[in-house]
Write a protein that holds these residues in place. Structure first.
Motif, mmCIF file in Angstrom:
data_model
loop_
_atom_site.group_PDB
_atom_site.id
_atom_site.type_symbol
_atom_site.label_atom_id
_atom_site.label_comp_id
_atom_site.label_asym_id
_atom_site.label_seq_id
_atom_site.Cartn_x
_atom_site.Cartn_y
_atom_site.Cartn_z
ATOM 1 N N TYR A 1 0.695 8.532 -2.312
ATOM 2 C CA TYR A 1 -0.602 8.543 -2.984
ATOM 3 C C TYR A 1 -0.932 9.943 -3.506
ATOM 4 N N GLN B 1 0.839 -1.188 0.000
ATOM 5 C CA GLN B 1 0.000 0.000 0.000
ATOM 6 C C GLN B 1 0.881 1.246 0.000
ATOM 7 N N LYS C 1 0.997 10.555 -6.550
ATOM 8 C CA LYS C 1 0.379 9.849 -7.683
ATOM 9 C C LYS C 1 -0.829 10.629 -8.219
#
Length: 141
Positions: free
Chosen positions: A8, A2, A11
């Motif tokens: 994240y 993860q 991204k």
């Protein structure tokens, strides 16, 4: 494995390359289980001719953060998200600094979503209140 929160967000911001978000220098700066926050610098490129933030730029930020929120909380393997209506009430002018848009869900249905987006400045003053409706439609296989 993860991704970390920082990875994240990187991204998400990478997905904004060559889009309106990059043009307006909008970046995702925070998210949680039910919200997403993005910021945009207030510079002359988003000003009205009289030197204050253009309401259309604020609406573009609000729709971007709201659509992104709907997108990341949707099964994107099988559905795509589109904005279907946005409203914006502009309450205060700003000519420099950053504005922050925080999108939270008022309704998170399978087909339609309704988001409340509060736009604030660096001092947490309320600049605009926006509402965005989105729709999740099945991808054709």
């Amino acid at each position: 494995m993860q991704l970390s929160k920082k990875e994240y967000m990187a991204k998400l911001n990478e997905a904004s390359k060559n889009t309106l978000l990059e043009t307006l220098s909008i970046e995702i700066v925070d998210y949680g289980d039910d919200f997403l926050v993005a910021r945009m610098p207030v510079t002359p490129k988003v000003h009205q001719p009289d030197g204050v933030l253009h309401g259309g730029a604020t609406a573009a930020l609000a729709e971007s953060v709201g659509s992104f929120a709907s997108h990341i909380f949707t099964d994107i393997e099988n559905y795509f998200v589109r904005g279907i209506e946005i409203t914006a009430n502009h309450l205060k002018s700003i000519s420099e600094g950053f504005i922050y848009a925080k999108a939270t869900f008022l309704h998170k249905g399978r087909t339609t979503q309704l988001l409340d987006i509060r736009v604030t400045d660096d001092a947490d003053n309320l600049i605009s209140i926006c509402r965005l409706s989105t729709i999740s439609l099945p991808k054709k296989k």
